[in-house]
Enzyme design. Structure first.
Site, PDB file in Angstrom:
ATOM      1  N   ASP A  16     -15.222  -4.219  -6.203  1.00 45.18           N
ATOM      2  CA  ASP A  16     -14.869  -5.600  -6.527  1.00 45.18           C
ATOM      3  C   ASP A  16     -15.945  -6.226  -7.424  1.00 45.18           C
ATOM      4  O   ASP A  16     -15.649  -6.794  -8.469  1.00 45.18           O
ATOM      5  CB  ASP A  16     -14.738  -6.449  -5.253  1.00 45.18           C
ATOM      6  CG  ASP A  16     -13.686  -5.938  -4.291  1.00 45.18           C
ATOM      7  OD1 ASP A  16     -12.616  -5.520  -4.768  1.00 45.18           O
ATOM      8  OD2 ASP A  16     -13.937  -5.961  -3.071  1.00 45.18           O
ATOM      9  N   ARG A  41       0.823  -1.210   0.000  1.00 47.99           N
ATOM     10  CA  ARG A  41       0.000   0.000   0.000  1.00 47.99           C
ATOM     11  C   ARG A  41       0.859   1.263   0.000  1.00 47.99           C
ATOM     12  O   ARG A  41       0.541   2.251  -0.666  1.00 47.99           O
ATOM     13  CB  ARG A  41      -0.915  -0.024   1.223  1.00 47.99           C
ATOM     14  CG  ARG A  41      -1.857   1.163   1.321  1.00 47.99           C
ATOM     15  CD  ARG A  41      -2.887   0.935   2.415  1.00 47.99           C
ATOM     16  NE  ARG A  41      -3.614   2.161   2.682  1.00 47.99           N
ATOM     17  CZ  ARG A  41      -3.512   2.883   3.785  1.00 47.99           C
ATOM     18  NH1 ARG A  41      -2.680   2.496   4.746  1.00 47.99           N
ATOM     19  NH2 ARG A  41      -4.205   3.983   3.949  1.00 47.99           N
ATOM     20  N   TRP A  84     -10.960 -11.075   1.673  1.00 46.59           N
ATOM     21  CA  TRP A  84     -11.552 -11.257   0.348  1.00 46.59           C
ATOM     22  C   TRP A  84     -11.486 -12.717  -0.107  1.00 46.59           C
ATOM     23  O   TRP A  84     -12.269 -13.133  -0.941  1.00 46.59           O
ATOM     24  CB  TRP A  84     -10.827 -10.396  -0.672  1.00 46.59           C
ATOM     25  CG  TRP A  84     -11.212  -8.953  -0.666  1.00 46.59           C
ATOM     26  CD1 TRP A  84     -12.066  -8.324  -1.538  1.00 46.59           C
ATOM     27  CD2 TRP A  84     -10.752  -7.950   0.221  1.00 46.59           C
ATOM     28  NE1 TRP A  84     -12.165  -6.991  -1.224  1.00 46.59           N
ATOM     29  CE2 TRP A  84     -11.372  -6.724  -0.147  1.00 46.59           C
ATOM     30  CE3 TRP A  84      -9.874  -7.941   1.311  1.00 46.59           C
ATOM     31  CZ2 TRP A  84     -11.132  -5.526   0.524  1.00 46.59           C
ATOM     32  CZ3 TRP A  84      -9.646  -6.749   1.990  1.00 46.59           C
ATOM     33  CH2 TRP A  84     -10.269  -5.565   1.591  1.00 46.59           C
ATOM     34  N   HIS A 144       0.417   3.985  -2.932  1.00 45.65           N
ATOM     35  CA  HIS A 144      -0.104   5.318  -2.623  1.00 45.65           C
ATOM     36  C   HIS A 144       0.893   6.420  -2.967  1.00 45.65           C
ATOM     37  O   HIS A 144       0.487   7.551  -3.253  1.00 45.65           O
ATOM     38  CB  HIS A 144      -0.520   5.393  -1.157  1.00 45.65           C
ATOM     39  CG  HIS A 144      -1.861   4.799  -0.895  1.00 45.65           C
ATOM     40  ND1 HIS A 144      -2.780   5.378  -0.049  1.00 45.65           N
ATOM     41  CD2 HIS A 144      -2.454   3.678  -1.392  1.00 45.65           C
ATOM     42  CE1 HIS A 144      -3.888   4.636  -0.028  1.00 45.65           C
ATOM     43  NE2 HIS A 144      -3.689   3.597  -0.830  1.00 45.65           N
ATOM     44  N   HIS A 147      -6.307  -7.838  -4.211  1.00 50.92           N
ATOM     45  CA  HIS A 147      -7.221  -8.108  -3.101  1.00 50.92           C
ATOM     46  C   HIS A 147      -7.183  -9.555  -2.650  1.00 50.92           C
ATOM     47  O   HIS A 147      -7.793  -9.900  -1.646  1.00 50.92           O
ATOM     48  CB  HIS A 147      -8.659  -7.776  -3.530  1.00 50.92           C
ATOM     49  CG  HIS A 147      -9.059  -6.376  -3.234  1.00 50.92           C
ATOM     50  ND1 HIS A 147      -9.906  -5.672  -4.048  1.00 50.92           N
ATOM     51  CD2 HIS A 147      -8.738  -5.546  -2.227  1.00 50.92           C
ATOM     52  CE1 HIS A 147     -10.097  -4.465  -3.544  1.00 50.92           C
ATOM     53  NE2 HIS A 147      -9.388  -4.366  -2.445  1.00 50.92           N
TER      54      HIS A 147
END
Length: 380
Positions: free
Chosen positions: A332, A138, A303, A142, A271
């Site tokens: 999703d 992440r 997920w 980002h 995910h």
């Protein structure tokens, strides 16, 4: 690409003494419990999605899970621009307004190749001990995902330039909790001063995917850091988890970065890792049979069933719709509803090899968005 849903806003206002000697000292002084919470954040952070405007306490993130699976990878995969081996220090000072500036990597040189290789090995050890794969992925996404292809000027165009290390950008809702990622890797940055933040963020992200059993990412290095918080992008460039029109929203945000439908779907496949926690994100269940035992702090909703393994289970599980304990967000579900997205989602559900190939290419492309390489960028 994007536990690319929604997390509580993180207050990062500085209350430190007027001057501190290093970024690591700053992080330790400013956050009394980062390492305690980092294990929780690491295994449950959604990557690359900002909060919807209707939730003042939310910042959406694309969740990637962690694992200590070993993934053999030759250091020859680290491809470099011809780099000047200039060592840099980084000093942080607190301003009277509560922000901080960095006398950091000068714009005349990028990262040292030998130090990058050593830093990579240290990141592998960190992943094994801290289960921090999701939050490191992440972090890289980002930093790169603020890129705007319609702006030519660097660094105003955003992208992979290390700006996410500054407080003004860490305070963006979409980046809630990423100070924990900085805490986790700051000692590596301090150890290898010849590595820019921009390169370190992307190195950590790609290594985390590979060590989780994912594909080899065809990375290259030599990114130059911005040197001031004044060079951070404005808030609002990252996507949301639950917009009114998910397909239109995804295209608006990712097309701005220069990505296409195939790359949107491939990156969404990340995910397959991680989980979401409702107390932080507003999405998911407090606990399921798949998350009650951790690793890290137990709880949240994943997920996929095997949420510590990077594979194509994300697409298979969305398509099957067989288990209420598995999370499916609006962004999703739309992958199997939108005609263009569905072509790729169906393919990836059936063919993991194709998914890995397309994901690796999309991840590498994302990692280079907006970056300034010094010397000029060299192809792989």
């Amino acid at each position: 690409m994007a536990d690319p849903v929604v997390a509580s806003h993180l207050s990062l206002l500085l209350k430190a003494p007027p001057t501190i000697s290093s970024p690591s000292q700053f992080l330790l002084q400013q956050h009394s419990k980062p390492m305690a919470s980092s294990l929780n954040s690491a295994a449950s952070l959604r990557l690359f999605v900002s909060s919807s405007s209707s939730s003042s306490s939310a910042a959406a993130r694309l969740s990637l899970r962690s694992t200590s699976l070993s993934f053999s990878s030759s250091l020859k995969s680290l491809a470099f621009s011809p780099l000047s081996r200039h060592k840099r220090g980084s000093a942080v000072s607190v301003s009277s307004t509560g922000g901080f500036s960095s006398v950091a990597s000068p714009k005349c040189a990028a990262s040292d190749p030998d130090q990058l290789k050593s830093a990579r090995e240290d990141i592998k050890e960190l992943l094994k001990s801290k289960f921090c794969h999701p939050i490191l992925v992440r972090l890289g996404w980002h930093d790169a995902g603020t890129y705007n292809k319609n702006i030519e000027e660097w660094p105003r165009r955003g992208g992979a330039n290390g700006s996410l290390r500054f407080e003004v950008e860490l305070k963006h809702a979409a980046n809630a909790g990423l100070v924990n990622a900085l805490n986790l890797i700051q000692h590596i940055k301090d150890k290898y001063s010849g590595v820019t933040y921009a390169d370190l963020f992307q190195l950590a992200s790609a290594t985390a995917i590979e060590e989780a059993g994912g594909p080899k990412i065809p990375m290259k290095y030599g990114r130059v850091d911005v040197s001031s918080p004044n060079e951070c992008p404005e808030e609002g460039r990252l996507p949301a988890a639950g917009p009114p029109s998910p397909a239109d929203h995804l295209r608006e945000v990712f097309y701005r970065m220069g990505l296409n439908d195939k790359e949107i779907v491939a990156l969404s496949g990340a995910h397959t890792l991680g989980r979401s926690r409702p107390d932080r994100s507003g999405w998911g269940k407090p606990e399921t049979k798949y998350t009650k035992d951790g690793p890290g702090a137990p709880g949240g909703q994943s997920w996929t069933v095997q949420w510590l393994k990077f594979d194509n289970s994300y697409f298979k599980d969305i398509k099957a719709k067989r288990d209420e304990d598995l999370l499916v967000l609006p962004t999703d579900a739309v992958l199997f509803e939108d005609p263009s997205f569905k072509v790729y989602a169906e393919k990836y559900a059936e063919d993991q090899e194709t998914f890995f190939k397309d994901y690796a290419e999309a991840h590498a492309k994302l990692s280079n968005l907006g970056a300034k390489f010094n010397p000029p960028e060299v192809g792989l």
